[in-house]
Design a protein around this motif. Structure first.
Motif, PDB file in Angstrom:
ATOM      1  N   PRO A  64      43.761  43.634  39.122  1.00  0.00           N
ATOM      2  CA  PRO A  64      42.328  43.476  39.308  1.00  0.00           C
ATOM      3  C   PRO A  64      41.953  42.068  39.760  1.00  0.00           C
ATOM      4  CG  PRO A  64      42.824  43.329  36.982  1.00  0.00           C
ATOM      5  CD  PRO A  64      44.117  43.628  37.693  1.00  0.00           C
ATOM      6  N   TRP A  65      40.746  41.967  40.308  1.00  0.00           N
ATOM      7  CA  TRP A  65      40.160  40.692  40.724  1.00  0.00           C
ATOM      8  C   TRP A  65      38.752  40.658  40.170  1.00  0.00           C
ATOM      9  CZ3 TRP A  65      35.650  39.944  43.485  1.00  0.00           C
ATOM     10  CH2 TRP A  65      35.422  38.651  43.997  1.00  0.00           C
ATOM     11  N   HIS A  66      38.287  39.488  39.748  1.00  0.00           N
ATOM     12  CA  HIS A  66      36.908  39.363  39.295  1.00  0.00           C
ATOM     13  C   HIS A  66      36.406  37.944  39.516  1.00  0.00           C
ATOM     14  CE1 HIS A  66      38.983  37.785  35.770  1.00  0.00           C
ATOM     15  NE2 HIS A  66      37.864  37.164  35.489  1.00  0.00           N
ATOM     16  N   LYS A  67      35.115  37.853  39.607  1.00  0.00           N
ATOM     17  CA  LYS A  67      34.436  36.561  39.748  1.00  0.00           C
ATOM     18  C   LYS A  67      33.078  36.715  39.085  1.00  0.00           C
ATOM     19  CE  LYS A  67      35.032  33.815  43.251  1.00  0.00           C
ATOM     20  NZ  LYS A  67      35.580  32.661  42.644  1.00  0.00           N
ATOM     21  N   GLU A  68      32.703  35.715  38.322  1.00  0.00           N
ATOM     22  CA  GLU A  68      31.393  35.713  37.677  1.00  0.00           C
ATOM     23  C   GLU A  68      30.724  34.394  37.978  1.00  0.00           C
ATOM     24  OE1 GLU A  68      29.371  36.192  33.259  1.00  0.00           O
ATOM     25  OE2 GLU A  68      31.442  36.791  33.562  1.00  0.00           O
ATOM     26  N   LEU A  69      29.442  34.454  38.303  1.00  0.00           N
ATOM     27  CA  LEU A  69      28.717  33.222  38.567  1.00  0.00           C
ATOM     28  C   LEU A  69      27.302  33.328  38.043  1.00  0.00           C
ATOM     29  CD1 LEU A  69      26.726  33.572  41.343  1.00  0.00           C
ATOM     30  CD2 LEU A  69      28.990  33.902  42.274  1.00  0.00           C
TER      31      LEU A  69
END
Length: 119
Positions: A64-69
């Motif tokens: 998986p890949w994730h990014k939170e901003l």
């Protein structure tokens, strides 16, 4: 009677402007996620910074890949797009803004694409 309508209209306009101004300064959490079995997935996503939209792109070997901003000046209209590699597989993109319902889409097969947008 006309004076009352004018005052009510003016008050409504001020309330709308204040609401828009508050939204522009409100901090919003945006969570991007891509899961699945596909390899070498190209991921392109939009990011809001003070009412300006920028796009970023990266290719990830495995999911998986994730990014939170966290951002201010968020305006609806963002996109998270995925394109699978030659080997295919399956991948699902998901975007959640604050605690809203996620926007999701799934791609399957070689060079398939999917786009999570409208958030």
């Amino acid at each position: 009677m006309l004076l009352v309508l004018v005052i009510l209209f003016a008050g409504g306009c001020v309330a709308i402007i204040a609401g828009v101004s508050h939204e522009a300064t409100k901090s919003v959490s945006v969570k991007y996620r891509v899961t699945g079995t596909a390899r070498n997935v190209n991921i392109a996503y939009s990011t809001w910074h003070d009412e300006n939209l920028s796009t970023s792109e990266e290719t990830v070997a495995t999911l998986p890949w994730h990014k939170e901003l966290s951002t201010k000046g968020f305006i609806k209209g963002g996109t998270l797009s995925i394109t699978l590699g030659e080997a295919g597989g399956t991948a699902t993109c998901s975007v959640v803004v604050d605690n809203d319902s996620p926007k999701t889409a799934t791609a399957s097969g070689p060079f398939a694409t999917a786009s999570c947008d409208g958030f």
